[in-house]
Design a protein around this motif. Structure first.
Motif, short mmCIF file in Angstrom:
data_model
loop_
_atom_site.label_atom_id
_atom_site.label_comp_id
_atom_site.label_asym_id
_atom_site.label_seq_id
_atom_site.Cartn_x
_atom_site.Cartn_y
_atom_site.Cartn_z
N ALA A 1 0.81 -1.21 0.00
CA ALA A 1 0.00 0.00 0.00
C ALA A 1 0.85 1.26 0.00
O ALA A 1 0.36 2.34 -0.29
N MET A 2 2.13 1.15 0.34
CA MET A 2 3.00 2.31 0.37
C MET A 2 3.45 2.66 -1.04
O MET A 2 3.76 1.79 -1.83
N ALA A 3 3.46 3.93 -1.32
CA ALA A 3 3.95 4.40 -2.61
C ALA A 3 5.27 5.13 -2.39
O ALA A 3 5.45 5.80 -1.39
N ILE A 4 6.16 4.96 -3.32
CA ILE A 4 7.44 5.66 -3.23
C ILE A 4 7.36 6.86 -4.15
O ILE A 4 7.35 6.73 -5.37
N ASP A 5 7.24 8.05 -3.53
CA ASP A 5 7.07 9.28 -4.30
C ASP A 5 8.35 10.10 -4.41
O ASP A 5 8.43 11.01 -5.22
N ALA A 6 9.31 9.84 -3.55
CA ALA A 6 10.53 10.63 -3.56
C ALA A 6 11.65 9.84 -2.91
O ALA A 6 11.41 8.83 -2.24
N ASN A 7 12.85 10.29 -3.09
CA ASN A 7 13.97 9.72 -2.36
C ASN A 7 14.90 10.85 -1.97
O ASN A 7 14.83 11.95 -2.48
N ILE A 8 15.75 10.57 -1.02
CA ILE A 8 16.73 11.55 -0.54
C ILE A 8 18.10 10.92 -0.66
O ILE A 8 18.33 9.82 -0.17
N ASN A 9 18.97 11.61 -1.33
CA ASN A 9 20.37 11.21 -1.41
C ASN A 9 21.18 12.15 -0.55
O ASN A 9 20.84 13.32 -0.41
N PHE A 10 22.24 11.66 0.02
CA PHE A 10 23.13 12.54 0.76
C PHE A 10 24.55 12.18 0.41
O PHE A 10 24.84 11.06 -0.03
N MET A 11 25.41 13.16 0.57
CA MET A 11 26.81 12.95 0.26
C MET A 11 27.65 13.91 1.08
O MET A 11 27.12 14.87 1.65
N GLY A 12 28.89 13.66 1.20
CA GLY A 12 29.79 14.52 1.96
C GLY A 12 31.21 14.04 1.78
O GLY A 12 31.50 13.21 0.93
#
Length: 183
Positions: A19-30
């Motif tokens: 039932a969960m939809a994946i609408d976005a993602n978050i990438n991080f870097m450093g």
């Protein structure tokens, strides 16, 4: 009964996941730097002496901080990729109740307070908080591996309730811990 509970839990988990939809993602870097900038040895401990001023002149100057002393912290050998040095000042004494950008001076003179500005001269728009807080004006740019963090300390005739008050004659002082971070 146990099989029914386990089956029910598995079905619920699978149904909830579907039932969960994946609408976005978050990438991080450093990056992790192996070294930091080098603070010039002469800048590791500073004493700024503010010129003597009469009690009346200090009171008349308001909270301008015009009676002041300036210096700087100088950094060299900053690694490639670092673009700024950020300072954070923590006063080793009492700050004004709602005005953490004013510290109550120690010493025999009463009704003397001071402010710290990250500027080579008096610039009230560059006042810093004295509780270790960092804001945009705490940043200094690194250019070609070198950075200069200017600092000016200004005094005013203000009592511990942040009200203008005639100071008494005497000496005053204060101490800050200054922490630098690099990014």
């Amino acid at each position: 009964m146990k099989k029914l509970l386990i089956t029910s839990a598995v079905v619920t988990a699978l149904t909830s996941y579907g039932a969960m939809a994946i609408d976005a993602n978050i990438n991080f870097m450093g990056a992790v730097s192996s070294t930091t900038c080098k603070l010039n040895a002469a800048d590791a401990a500073k004493t700024l002496t503010i010129p003597n001023v009469t009690a009346k002149n200090l009171l008349d100057s308001g909270d301008s901080g015009q009676y002041s002393a300036s210096s700087s912290f100088n950094f060299t050998d900053c690694p490639a990729g670092l673009t700024k040095v950020t300072s954070a000042y923590t006063y080793q004494g009492k700050t004004m109740f709602d005005y953490v950008d004013w510290g109550v001076a120690n010493g025999t003179a009463n009704n003397v307070a001071f402010t710290v500005m990250q500027s080579p001269n008096v610039d009230r728009s560059k006042k810093l908080h004295l509780d270790g807080r960092v804001e945009a004006q705490n940043d200094a740019t690194i250019t070609n591996g070198v950075a200069t963090v200017p600092v000016t300390v200004g005094v005013a005739a203000i009592n511990s309730n942040a009200q203008p008050m005639m100071p008494s004659a005497g000496t005053y002082s204060g101490t800050f811990l200054v922490a630098f971070t690099y990014s």
